[in-house]
Design a protein around this motif. Sequence first.
Motif, short mmCIF file in Angstrom:
data_model
loop_
_atom_site.label_atom_id
_atom_site.label_comp_id
_atom_site.label_asym_id
_atom_site.label_seq_id
_atom_site.Cartn_x
_atom_site.Cartn_y
_atom_site.Cartn_z
N MET A 1 0.81 -1.21 0.00
CA MET A 1 0.00 0.00 0.00
C MET A 1 0.85 1.26 0.00
O MET A 1 0.40 2.30 -0.47
CB MET A 1 -0.93 0.02 1.22
N SER A 2 2.07 1.18 0.54
CA SER A 2 2.76 2.47 0.64
C SER A 2 3.28 2.97 -0.71
O SER A 2 3.11 4.14 -1.02
CB SER A 2 3.75 2.49 1.80
N ALA B 1 0.21 4.21 -2.36
CA ALA B 1 -0.25 5.49 -1.84
C ALA B 1 0.54 6.64 -2.46
O ALA B 1 -0.03 7.66 -2.87
CB ALA B 1 -0.12 5.52 -0.33
N GLN B 2 1.86 6.47 -2.55
CA GLN B 2 2.68 7.53 -3.14
C GLN B 2 2.29 7.76 -4.59
O GLN B 2 2.14 8.90 -5.04
CB GLN B 2 4.16 7.18 -3.04
N GLU C 1 1.69 8.01 4.51
CA GLU C 1 1.27 8.29 3.13
C GLU C 1 -0.05 7.60 2.81
O GLU C 1 -0.84 8.09 2.01
CB GLU C 1 2.35 7.91 2.11
N ILE C 2 -0.29 6.45 3.48
CA ILE C 2 -1.56 5.76 3.21
C ILE C 2 -2.73 6.60 3.71
O ILE C 2 -3.75 6.75 3.05
CB ILE C 2 -1.55 4.37 3.87
N PHE D 1 -3.19 9.49 1.42
CA PHE D 1 -3.76 8.98 0.17
C PHE D 1 -5.28 8.87 0.29
O PHE D 1 -6.04 9.37 -0.54
CB PHE D 1 -3.11 7.61 -0.10
N VAL D 2 -5.72 8.24 1.37
CA VAL D 2 -7.15 8.04 1.57
C VAL D 2 -7.86 9.39 1.71
O VAL D 2 -8.89 9.65 1.08
CB VAL D 2 -7.41 7.16 2.81
#
Lengths: 286, 264, 264, 370, 370
Positions: free
Chosen positions: D61-62, D65-66, D217-218, D221-222
């Motif tokens: 996910m990271s 996310a980026q 970052e996640i 992102f959300v």
Amino acid sequence: ADIIVVSHGQASDPFWSVVKNGVEKAAADTGANVEYRAPETFDMVAMSQLIDAAVNQEPDGIVVSVPDADALGPSIERAVAAGIPVISMNSGGAAAKSFGALLHVGQEEFDAGRAAGEKMAELGGTSAICINHEVGNVSLDERCAGFAEGFGGTVEVLPTTNDPAEIESKVQASLDSNPDVDTVIALGASLAGEPAVAAVAALGRTGEVNVGSFDLSANFLQAVADGNATFAIDQQQYLQGYLPVVFLALHADYGLIPGGNVPSGPNLITADKAAQVVELSAEGIR
Amino acid sequence: MNSRTEHAPIIHMDNIEKHFGNVIALAGVSFDVSPGECHCLLGDNGAGKSTFIKTMSGVHKPTKGSIMFEGREMHFDSPRDSMEAGIATVYQDLAMIPLMSVTRNFFMGREPTKGSGPFKRFDTETANAITMEQMKKMGINLRAPDQAVGTLSGGERQTVAIARAVYFGAKVLILDEPTSALGVRQTSNVLATIDRVRKDGIGVVFITHNVRHAMAVGDRFTVLNRGKTLGTAQRGQITPDELQDLMAGGQELAQLEGSLGGTV
Amino acid sequence: MNSRTEHAPIIHMDNIEKHFGNVIALAGVSFDVSPGECHCLLGDNGAGKSTFIKTMSGVHKPTKGSIMFEGREMHFDSPRDSMEAGIATVYQDLAMIPLMSVTRNFFMGREPTKGSGPFKRFDTETANAITMEQMKKMGINLRAPDQAVGTLSGGERQTVAIARAVYFGAKVLILDEPTSALGVRQTSNVLATIDRVRKDGIGVVFITHNVRHAMAVGDRFTVLNRGKTLGTAQRGQITPDELQDLMAGGQELAQLEGSLGGTV
Amino acid sequence: MAADSTATTQTDERIKQESLFTRLMKRPELGAIAGVILVTVFFLFTADPAMFSLAGFMNFMSPAAQLGILAIGAALLMVGGEFDLSLGSMVAFAGLFFGACVVTFGIPLLFAIPLTLLFAALVGNLNGQIVLRTGLPSFIVTLAFLFILRGLSLVGLKWATDGSTQLRGVREAVEGDWLAPIFSGEAFPGLFVMLAEAGLIDTFKNGTPKVQGIPVEILWFVVIALIANYVLTRTPYGNWIFASGGDANAASNSGVPVRRVKLSLFMITACCAAMVAIITVLDSGSTDARRGFQKEFEAIIAAVIGGCLLTGGYGSALGAFFGAIIFGMVLIGLTYTDIDQDWYLVFLGGMLLIAVVFNNLIRKRVTGER
Amino acid sequence: MAADSTATTQTDERIKQESLFTRLMKRPELGAIAGVILVTVFFLFTADPAMFSLAGFMNFMSPAAQLGILAIGAALLMVGGEFDLSLGSMVAFAGLFFGACVVTFGIPLLFAIPLTLLFAALVGNLNGQIVLRTGLPSFIVTLAFLFILRGLSLVGLKWATDGSTQLRGVREAVEGDWLAPIFSGEAFPGLFVMLAEAGLIDTFKNGTPKVQGIPVEILWFVVIALIANYVLTRTPYGNWIFASGGDANAASNSGVPVRRVKLSLFMITACCAAMVAIITVLDSGSTDARRGFQKEFEAIIAAVIGGCLLTGGYGSALGAFFGAIIFGMVLIGLTYTDIDQDWYLVFLGGMLLIAVVFNNLIRKRVTGER
Ligand SMILES: Nc1ncnc2c1ncn2[C@@H]1O[C@H](COP(=O)(O)OP(=O)(O)OP(=O)(O)O)[C@@H](O)[C@H]1O
Ligand SMILES: Nc1ncnc2c1ncn2[C@@H]1O[C@H](COP(=O)(O)OP(=O)(O)OP(=O)(O)O)[C@@H](O)[C@H]1O
Ligand SMILES: [Mg+2]
Ligand SMILES: [Mg+2]
């Protein structure tokens, strides 16, 4: 034993494909289950994520190259914290040690560059161009920087893309517009070294201009053997792939580990040795 | 009907020229509309009617000539400017986004909101309800307000554009061939609507090729031909047949008409 | 005019249904055209006329129903198939490429060539000459045949589409609201053209919202409403007023018409 | 687009009943979910189970996310009918600016972060101004900036570090800054330690939890995806974006301030790039001239996987969200499988193709035919 | 587009007189010529005079020619409304195929070259089939092939060479093949020797001419550009390409076989890539896994500089021709100047921007206003 190798060089890069061949040979020799991983461009953020992914799989050992200690440090520390033995290779030995890596197999790019620079200066060079085919890739930048230090004279960095036709034209343009240049150093043999030899030949200045290159390729070695190029710098990267895997396999099976670093280069290949190496290089071993 | 001497014109265009590269689309046209008047703009295909009303609503910049709005000289830099001044336009190409829903097209640029501050948001329910209602008024029963405009029939789409302009119309309403794709019922509705807004004191510019539609609602008739004004007539000063002759550029239509039976 | 019992129908559509996702556009429509006949397809906005003729010309695949062409069942996979069978269509959206020149649009898909072998090339001169001539026949004097269609006026553009279909028309000519954007003179020309091609034995399908245009050239009249056939009438069996009532979906128009003076 | 669905009160005989599933599948973002499911199923069968452990999840996910933060910016801009190819170079350039602020000038984060965002917005504005004034396609203008910004990053780095192309020491410079934990590292570490003690999540042999928190970052992102989705579907501004991208002429004729909308989108996109730069620079403690290389490309891919049209006027922020997750999962997921690195690109391409073909197929099957 | 200009016999009072200059400037390719002139003038003032010697000219034209052959393919496809991002990878893949044919299987060029072109056409066809059958944007489909073909090239090379990423020995394998001089090296060497003897061109000290001939890729480039231009402007097929790209629906409704046109364009583009692969492999005597890296990108840039619209339906082959020359000149020309090479990318971007802004400005000034 399960071992994961994470490097910063793509599998399609001629240099790193040799490292990967070493890794595969070691896997075959030791019977270990080895995975080779690398990001598709020089990308430290992505590389740290690949190390994290490797740590999550809890292998019996991890081999990493460390071109950016700041960016990769936390991931390596996490591996060490997880109790996974880590060996660094190719670059960043000192930093890796401080994060808890067991030992380093390889050669610092900067030192290799300096060795090349000293050799070129010894051959009488005063003004050089350094062909950088991937500007911003720190390990290539270091080669140039090391070269500049060892060389002493003026060194101009020539940034290019990966396209051999373009590199040939640019080297030609550069030599044409600056007649003082008497030395050309390429940071990769097949991508930049071969076109550089071709460019010098096209200008009819073979012999006047010394061409050297990092890493090996069969055609470039042939040029060295034929006297069209001066030398190639070999860091025997096959060892950088082979040895750490073997060490970690032995460590996993018997707890054995060497007590110190293994320097794999630099090693200048000049006309006298080149011919012997051509075939090995064509097979992706040197 | 209002007599035009009652009011000063709300918009007055003087000697407008418009060139596109080497093409001369308008070669000096003057025109005005008064509040509560329906001024019909007529003329052959390619006469320059659409180009003319586009300079009026800020889409094109005139090459020469001046635009007076409520007595002041105006330079519309964009359709938004003319809209803010109070001009609503139905373009011949309708100015709709095919991929967007009917409601979103209807309120494009002038969305109703609810809530306040950072939570001020598009009021979908109100917008949907208004859209359905306005469309029904024009005689179209939409299946759903979130159908994409691109999947509407030609007439349905035209009705959306007209309903939108009428709903937001402030001082001047410009209609470029609004009834061309409409059915009988919808056409009647549009003509009735023109009649109604005119009575509310809005100035209407109505472009059409249909003499009967023009005669039904027009107070004045200006005919363009090849980028120039052919003449202006008051209602009652001209018969439908004379007007039709003018619209066709004064050419002889007798023969054709004969074979097809009267006014087309 | 021809009486329709003379010939077997050239195209016969039986019980056509067409669904778009959950939208039912056609709920079973039957229709036929005979050679030398002009069959008018009428109906309110959104009744399904365009959808129907698009299934006839291979743009849409019918969800249900069969298409018989010259007595054989046909499955048109693309408009090119129907074109090769001899059907020429003027679509309501005209099917033109705005960025291309008038000539290139006119001959799109059926370019005249000169030379042979690898030197077979688009015969620009012939193509330009034909285009200018056909446009003139329809009453439009183009400035130049290499003007981009996107810069033509609405009526000029429509005329290009009609002239193209007529020029290439073989056995059946389908016209979807061809006169909607046309001036008086151009409309007369188009109606006269329909009359002429019909006399040459071509079957014409003519969609319009204008009762007078329909009555001027139609031999038969079929009215659609909400995706279904409302009925078919022979010429002479129906008065314009009856037809108009049918077209509006049978609703009461008296009141509106009263205020605006007769047939619209 | 799909926001305005009301219950029409009367029923219409011209409409068939439609199942909830069909209605859902019509939304572009939900097609992308089908892709996510397909990819997940694939890796469930082929990858090391560690991939779907908590640590593995955070791990794929990271990068997602980026990439996703960029992809959402790119998606908004694409819906608005423009491209920004300088996105990747902007990551490097903003990273340099931020790094220099923090390391060279010692500016605290409280000022350095807004300064960086402001600076990025200015560059985005410049991009937009050139596109709008010259009327050139944004593709070619931002492409020029792809080169220019990348080059300036190199020059700037050399200037800031006296000759190296790598600026280091960010981590030391922000040590103790109260803003740092919001933009770097893991959130909620306390919670995860507790969970580990309670035996709810995996630990390494030495007892520390494998996952020390949710990488920030996640969370960003959300949050950014939700805001972008809200703006796009629920606000007048969102409507203007769709209109500007669908047909700039028609939109402008209807009174949408097309130029202002596009300009603001260029600025937003640049800020998304700056956001990623700030997060990655703080996380890695360094920046170099290759940061963000080809990210513009990946961002556009993610947006397209998520249903954005290249021609503008159609797309969704949530689609880009899921598109980035698909891309991130495939990217990292392949390293959890046994495939040879030589075959990596072949699989990457194949998986991408299958994922989009599949989500397209589902959408088509569900929504009708020619 | 600009092909059909006839003299209308009667004059029309609605048309202003137009100068020849204005009429010329309306053609998209001539805008690009303005760019070439601007770039030339710039380098005349800033670069070493060696750049505009005969040798210097050949030197920047030969990469321009290689790029240009790709750019013409890309331009045709873009006019037809599609993209091919797998172009660069196709160069590597076709190079591998050709290299393996010649070296591993010892097939003579007479068969190896047609085989390679056929093979490329098949791959192009596959690309096109997937785009047309699934209805997915070509951007995403060919992107998947960008990865897949690049990956397969690597795998194939390792297979063909037992572990290296470079396949060599092509030059030895084609030694003496009568077709080789047509696809590699310099054309008209005799002529240049004569010119040198006559003292008309520069020679080295030993009397051999500095330029031994015209690199064959330049000749191919010119020939392909002329053919493409002829096809696009003078043939029915060219008309179909414009129509398919302008509005696929309208074109199909008017009877243009849109699918067949697009499919053939994908195949032509792939063949252009194969052509470049054959020329470069013969020239360098080897092929490796990095060949053609990012060339798809540069090809699209050149096409856009040359006036192609990204949305399709507008553009010209001659425009792409000049676009490639602009790009090639800027790329190589900067090496002839004194600017600090760290600034290289900044200048590259800046020059590109100025060249397109300039040619756009000229075109606008000439053709009218809002
Ligand atoms: N952008 C443009 N470039 C060149 N010529 C143009 C442009 N726009 C319009 N024209 C030309 O200007 C003339 C007037 O066009 P306009 O659209 O105003 O006609 P119109 O009176 O609205 O006709 P119609 O009744 O057919 O809609 C036409 O001959 C058209 O070809
Ligand atoms: N692709 C589509 N998707 C969904 N609905 C559609 C689609 N195409 C048409 N429709 C719907 O089908 C109905 C019939 O449309 P059609 O265009 O055939 O009407 P029409 O009789 O030609 O009307 P008009 O006289 O206004 O042109 C309309 O209500 C329209 O909204
Ligand atoms: Mg008009
Ligand atoms: Mg219709």
